[in-house]
Each structure stands twice: as C-alpha cells, then as structure tokens.
Design a protein around this motif. Structure first.
Motif, PDB file in Angstrom:
ATOM      1  N   ILE A   1       0.970  -1.145   0.126  1.00 43.46           N
ATOM      2  CA  ILE A   1      -0.135  -0.131   0.103  1.00 43.46           C
ATOM      3  C   ILE A   1       0.957   1.319  -0.081  1.00 43.46           C
ATOM      4  CG2 ILE A   1      -0.099   0.167   2.455  1.00 43.46           C
ATOM      5  CD1 ILE A   1      -3.109   0.580   0.410  1.00 43.46           C
ATOM      6  N   HIS A   2       2.016   1.140   0.528  1.00 43.78           N
ATOM      7  CA  HIS A   2       2.984   2.559   0.574  1.00 43.78           C
ATOM      8  C   HIS A   2       4.006   2.662  -0.728  1.00 43.78           C
ATOM      9  CE1 HIS A   2       2.508   3.205   4.723  1.00 43.78           C
ATOM     10  NE2 HIS A   2       2.701   1.988   5.083  1.00 43.78           N
ATOM     11  N   CYS A   3       4.724   1.696  -1.010  1.00 45.53           N
ATOM     12  CA  CYS A   3       5.556   1.849  -2.008  1.00 45.53           C
ATOM     13  C   CYS A   3       5.320   1.000  -3.482  1.00 45.53           C
ATOM     14  CB  CYS A   3       6.986   1.099  -1.807  1.00 45.53           C
ATOM     15  SG  CYS A   3       7.164  -0.478  -1.368  1.00 45.53           S
ATOM     16  N   GLY A   4       4.530   0.053  -3.417  1.00 46.11           N
ATOM     17  CA  GLY A   4       4.010  -0.662  -4.683  1.00 46.11           C
ATOM     18  C   GLY A   4       4.964  -1.994  -4.788  1.00 46.11           C
ATOM     19  N   ALA A   5       5.755  -2.266  -3.750  1.00 45.38           N
ATOM     20  CA  ALA A   5       6.543  -3.616  -4.148  1.00 45.38           C
ATOM     21  C   ALA A   5       5.523  -4.778  -4.178  1.00 45.38           C
ATOM     22  CB  ALA A   5       7.451  -3.678  -3.008  1.00 45.38           C
ATOM     23  N   ARG A   6       6.153  -5.615  -5.075  1.00 44.11           N
ATOM     24  CA  ARG A   6       5.399  -7.079  -4.985  1.00 44.11           C
ATOM     25  C   ARG A   6       5.327  -7.965  -3.622  1.00 44.11           C
ATOM     26  NH1 ARG A   6       7.071 -11.857  -7.492  1.00 44.11           N
ATOM     27  NH2 ARG A   6       4.833 -13.012  -8.541  1.00 44.11           N
ATOM     28  N   HIS A   7       4.168  -8.455  -3.545  1.00 40.90           N
ATOM     29  CA  HIS A   7       3.971  -9.499  -2.342  1.00 40.90           C
ATOM     30  C   HIS A   7       3.446 -10.530  -2.647  1.00 40.90           C
ATOM     31  CE1 HIS A   7       5.841  -7.203   0.740  1.00 40.90           C
ATOM     32  NE2 HIS A   7       5.429  -6.078   0.222  1.00 40.90           N
ATOM     33  N   VAL A   8       3.760 -11.680  -2.288  1.00 45.39           N
ATOM     34  CA  VAL A   8       3.291 -12.730  -2.555  1.00 45.39           C
ATOM     35  C   VAL A   8       2.689 -13.688  -1.509  1.00 45.39           C
ATOM     36  CG1 VAL A   8       3.503 -15.132  -3.632  1.00 45.39           C
ATOM     37  CG2 VAL A   8       4.765 -13.258  -4.686  1.00 45.39           C
ATOM     38  N   LEU A   9       1.447 -14.255  -1.315  1.00 45.57           N
ATOM     39  CA  LEU A   9       0.864 -14.749  -0.231  1.00 45.57           C
ATOM     40  C   LEU A   9       0.155 -16.186  -0.701  1.00 45.57           C
ATOM     41  CD1 LEU A   9      -1.705 -12.032   1.061  1.00 45.57           C
ATOM     42  CD2 LEU A   9       0.750 -12.411   2.029  1.00 45.57           C
ATOM     43  N   GLU A  10       0.565 -17.187   0.148  1.00 42.63           N
ATOM     44  CA  GLU A  10      -0.085 -18.380  -0.059  1.00 42.63           C
ATOM     45  C   GLU A  10      -1.669 -18.341  -0.081  1.00 42.63           C
ATOM     46  OE1 GLU A  10       1.293 -21.493  -0.755  1.00 42.63           O
ATOM     47  OE2 GLU A  10       3.516 -20.822  -0.566  1.00 42.63           O
ATOM     48  N   GLN A  11      -2.467 -19.201  -0.484  1.00 42.69           N
ATOM     49  CA  GLN A  11      -3.770 -19.145  -0.625  1.00 42.69           C
ATOM     50  C   GLN A  11      -4.397 -19.289   1.063  1.00 42.69           C
ATOM     51  OE1 GLN A  11      -6.542 -20.109  -3.309  1.00 42.69           O
ATOM     52  NE2 GLN A  11      -5.079 -19.476  -5.081  1.00 42.69           N
ATOM     53  N   ASP A  12      -3.637 -19.607   2.044  1.00 43.31           N
ATOM     54  CA  ASP A  12      -4.098 -19.451   3.490  1.00 43.31           C
ATOM     55  C   ASP A  12      -3.660 -18.355   4.112  1.00 43.31           C
ATOM     56  OD1 ASP A  12      -1.413 -20.100   3.706  1.00 43.31           O
ATOM     57  OD2 ASP A  12      -1.669 -21.624   5.123  1.00 43.31           O
TER      58      ASP A  12
ATOM     59  N   LEU B   1     -11.919 -18.030  -3.259  1.00 44.84           N
ATOM     60  CA  LEU B   1     -11.155 -18.252  -2.027  1.00 44.84           C
ATOM     61  C   LEU B   1     -11.814 -18.981  -1.145  1.00 44.84           C
ATOM     62  CD1 LEU B   1      -8.812 -14.904  -2.147  1.00 44.84           C
ATOM     63  CD2 LEU B   1      -8.282 -17.293  -2.768  1.00 44.84           C
ATOM     64  N   GLU B   2     -11.172 -19.834  -0.080  1.00 46.69           N
ATOM     65  CA  GLU B   2     -11.601 -20.188   0.944  1.00 46.69           C
ATOM     66  C   GLU B   2     -11.190 -19.285   2.298  1.00 46.69           C
ATOM     67  OE1 GLU B   2     -11.126 -24.494   1.939  1.00 46.69           O
ATOM     68  OE2 GLU B   2     -11.167 -25.078  -0.174  1.00 46.69           O
ATOM     69  N   LEU B   3     -12.059 -18.365   2.695  1.00 49.96           N
ATOM     70  CA  LEU B   3     -11.892 -17.195   3.552  1.00 49.96           C
ATOM     71  C   LEU B   3     -12.306 -17.754   4.682  1.00 49.96           C
ATOM     72  CD1 LEU B   3     -12.671 -14.288   1.009  1.00 49.96           C
ATOM     73  CD2 LEU B   3     -10.459 -14.889   2.008  1.00 49.96           C
ATOM     74  N   PRO B   4     -11.415 -17.439   5.649  1.00 47.53           N
ATOM     75  CA  PRO B   4     -12.011 -17.702   7.231  1.00 47.53           C
ATOM     76  C   PRO B   4     -12.971 -16.494   7.635  1.00 47.53           C
ATOM     77  CG  PRO B   4      -9.847 -16.462   7.333  1.00 47.53           C
ATOM     78  CD  PRO B   4     -10.112 -17.099   5.819  1.00 47.53           C
ATOM     79  N   PRO B   5     -13.677 -16.401   8.717  1.00 48.04           N
ATOM     80  CA  PRO B   5     -14.475 -15.709   9.233  1.00 48.04           C
ATOM     81  C   PRO B   5     -13.834 -14.060   8.896  1.00 48.04           C
ATOM     82  CG  PRO B   5     -14.573 -17.262  10.731  1.00 48.04           C
ATOM     83  CD  PRO B   5     -13.500 -17.480   9.818  1.00 48.04           C
ATOM     84  N   PRO B   6     -14.674 -12.920   8.350  1.00 47.02           N
ATOM     85  CA  PRO B   6     -14.165 -11.908   8.552  1.00 47.02           C
ATOM     86  C   PRO B   6     -13.459 -11.067   9.723  1.00 47.02           C
ATOM     87  CG  PRO B   6     -16.159 -11.559   7.872  1.00 47.02           C
ATOM     88  CD  PRO B   6     -16.107 -13.111   8.321  1.00 47.02           C
ATOM     89  N   PRO B   7     -12.526 -10.259   9.344  1.00 46.61           N
ATOM     90  CA  PRO B   7     -11.882  -9.869  10.636  1.00 46.61           C
ATOM     91  C   PRO B   7     -12.940  -8.683  11.298  1.00 46.61           C
ATOM     92  CG  PRO B   7     -10.648  -8.900   8.809  1.00 46.61           C
ATOM     93  CD  PRO B   7     -11.786  -9.885   8.275  1.00 46.61           C
ATOM     94  N   ASP B   8     -13.069  -8.528  12.526  1.00 41.76           N
ATOM     95  CA  ASP B   8     -13.536  -7.640  13.302  1.00 41.76           C
ATOM     96  C   ASP B   8     -13.068  -7.457  14.706  1.00 41.76           C
ATOM     97  OD1 ASP B   8     -16.261  -9.861  13.460  1.00 41.76           O
ATOM     98  OD2 ASP B   8     -14.965  -9.267  15.185  1.00 41.76           O
ATOM     99  N   ASP B   9     -13.230  -6.522  15.208  1.00 44.57           N
ATOM    100  CA  ASP B   9     -12.919  -6.316  16.739  1.00 44.57           C
ATOM    101  C   ASP B   9     -13.005  -7.399  17.428  1.00 44.57           C
ATOM    102  OD1 ASP B   9     -11.294  -4.172  16.397  1.00 44.57           O
ATOM    103  OD2 ASP B   9     -12.771  -2.743  16.741  1.00 44.57           O
ATOM    104  N   ALA B  10     -14.180  -8.113  17.471  1.00 37.29           N
ATOM    105  CA  ALA B  10     -14.707  -9.143  18.343  1.00 37.29           C
ATOM    106  C   ALA B  10     -13.720 -10.436  18.452  1.00 37.29           C
ATOM    107  CB  ALA B  10     -16.044  -9.508  18.115  1.00 37.29           C
ATOM    108  N   ALA B  11     -13.140 -10.305  17.063  1.00 36.45           N
ATOM    109  CA  ALA B  11     -12.076 -11.451  16.777  1.00 36.45           C
ATOM    110  C   ALA B  11     -10.910 -10.911  16.551  1.00 36.45           C
ATOM    111  CB  ALA B  11     -12.587 -12.172  15.354  1.00 36.45           C
ATOM    112  N   SER B  12     -10.486  -9.786  17.235  1.00 35.40           N
ATOM    113  CA  SER B  12      -9.188  -9.197  16.959  1.00 35.40           C
ATOM    114  C   SER B  12      -8.249  -9.865  18.050  1.00 35.40           C
ATOM    115  CB  SER B  12      -9.056  -7.791  17.047  1.00 35.40           C
ATOM    116  OG  SER B  12      -9.427  -7.363  18.172  1.00 35.40           O
ATOM    117  N   ASP B  13      -8.473 -10.510  19.096  1.00 32.78           N
ATOM    118  CA  ASP B  13      -7.501 -11.130  20.115  1.00 32.78           C
ATOM    119  C   ASP B  13      -6.769 -12.401  19.496  1.00 32.78           C
ATOM    120  OD1 ASP B  13      -8.546  -9.415  21.989  1.00 32.78           O
ATOM    121  OD2 ASP B  13     -10.101 -10.704  22.848  1.00 32.78           O
ATOM    122  N   ASP B  14      -5.823 -12.591  20.225  1.00 33.30           N
ATOM    123  CA  ASP B  14      -5.059 -13.657  19.676  1.00 33.30           C
ATOM    124  C   ASP B  14      -5.758 -15.061  19.680  1.00 33.30           C
ATOM    125  OD1 ASP B  14      -1.728 -12.891  21.363  1.00 33.30           O
ATOM    126  OD2 ASP B  14      -2.796 -12.043  19.614  1.00 33.30           O
ATOM    127  N   GLU B  15      -5.550 -15.867  18.666  1.00 30.16           N
ATOM    128  CA  GLU B  15      -6.193 -17.158  18.588  1.00 30.16           C
ATOM    129  C   GLU B  15      -5.601 -18.168  19.443  1.00 30.16           C
ATOM    130  OE1 GLU B  15      -5.898 -17.310  14.305  1.00 30.16           O
ATOM    131  OE2 GLU B  15      -7.944 -16.494  14.039  1.00 30.16           O
TER     132      GLU B  15
END
Length: 137
Positions: free
Chosen positions: A39-50, A123-137
């Motif tokens: 989001i800052h510099c535009g450098a390329r990033h790669v993520l696994e599908q998980d 994509l197999e997405l987990p539950p969306p982020p929100d403040d209720a789920a922001s604590d460590d898992e």
C-alpha cells in the motif's frame, strides 16, 4: 497490546489480499498464490492461499491501533515490513492532531478505498476480521 498470533496475521493478510484490487491469483512454483502490491511503495508481495506470506508482507493498520485503529477491512492493508515499520517508527506514536500523521492516514485511506473490491471468488476465506475477533487465537 498483545502480539498477534500467526493464525490471526494470516487471516488478516488473506482478507486484505482478497479485497485489494492489486492482488490477483497467479501460479508460482506450481502452486496457486496471490500476488499484489504494498500500500505504501507498490513493491510486489506474494501470499499462499491460506494467507501465509512468501515475502515480507505485514498487516498495516492505516489508523494506528495506538490511536484506536480497528481490525476492519477499511483500516487494513498489506505493506512491506520495512514500510510498515518505518511508518510506525516515524508516525504512529505522534499526537492524533499531528498534520503529518493525518496526511499519511488520509493518503493511505484513499489508496485503500481505490483498491477495495468484493472478495475474490473461489477463495476459502476464514470469518472476516472484526474487533470481536481481534484477540490472539
């Protein structure tokens, strides 16, 4: 504030990539991955599908958590570790009314709005982020 667990970080990265127009599916070393830009510099990033990063991708809180920034998708983006650390080191602890902090937040919010999209289909997405789920898992 407690440090994020790896599972939480992967979940946030995956949701950021899934809702960021700069990220698309690609093949790399025979595996399906998500490729996009910092989001800052535009450098390329790669993520696994998980959501596991193959590059030094981190979760950027546009409005810093120090200032009440939340884990909602409009406030999250993917950034290089270097860019994210640099912003945090230089700006996050400044007073809320600091003009430089406000300018950077406004710029990043505009970029995130421009890049926002519905989640990539299939994509197999987990539950969306929100403040209720922001604590460590």
């Amino acid at each position: 504030m407690p440090r994020a667990s790896k599972g939480r970080t992967r979940r946030l990265l995956l949701w950021c990539a899934a809702t960021d127009r700069s990220f698309e599916r690609a093949e790399q070393a025979g595996r399906s991955v998500l490729c996009g830009k910092c989001i800052h510099c535009g450098a390329r990033h790669v993520l696994e599908q998980d959501g596991t990063p193959r590059t030094r991708a981190t979760v950027e809180h546009i409005v810093p958590r120090h200032h009440g920034g939340r884990d909602d998708l409009g406030n999250l983006a993917i950034a290089c570790a270097r860019c994210n650390f640099g912003k945090g080191h230089r700006l996050d602890a400044r007073r809320w009314d600091d003009p430089t902090l406000q300018r950077v937040i406004a710029t990043l919010q505009a970029r995130r709005r421009e890049r926002m999209r519905p989640p990539l289909p299939g994509l197999e997405l987990p539950p969306p982020p929100d403040d209720a789920a922001s604590d460590d898992e």
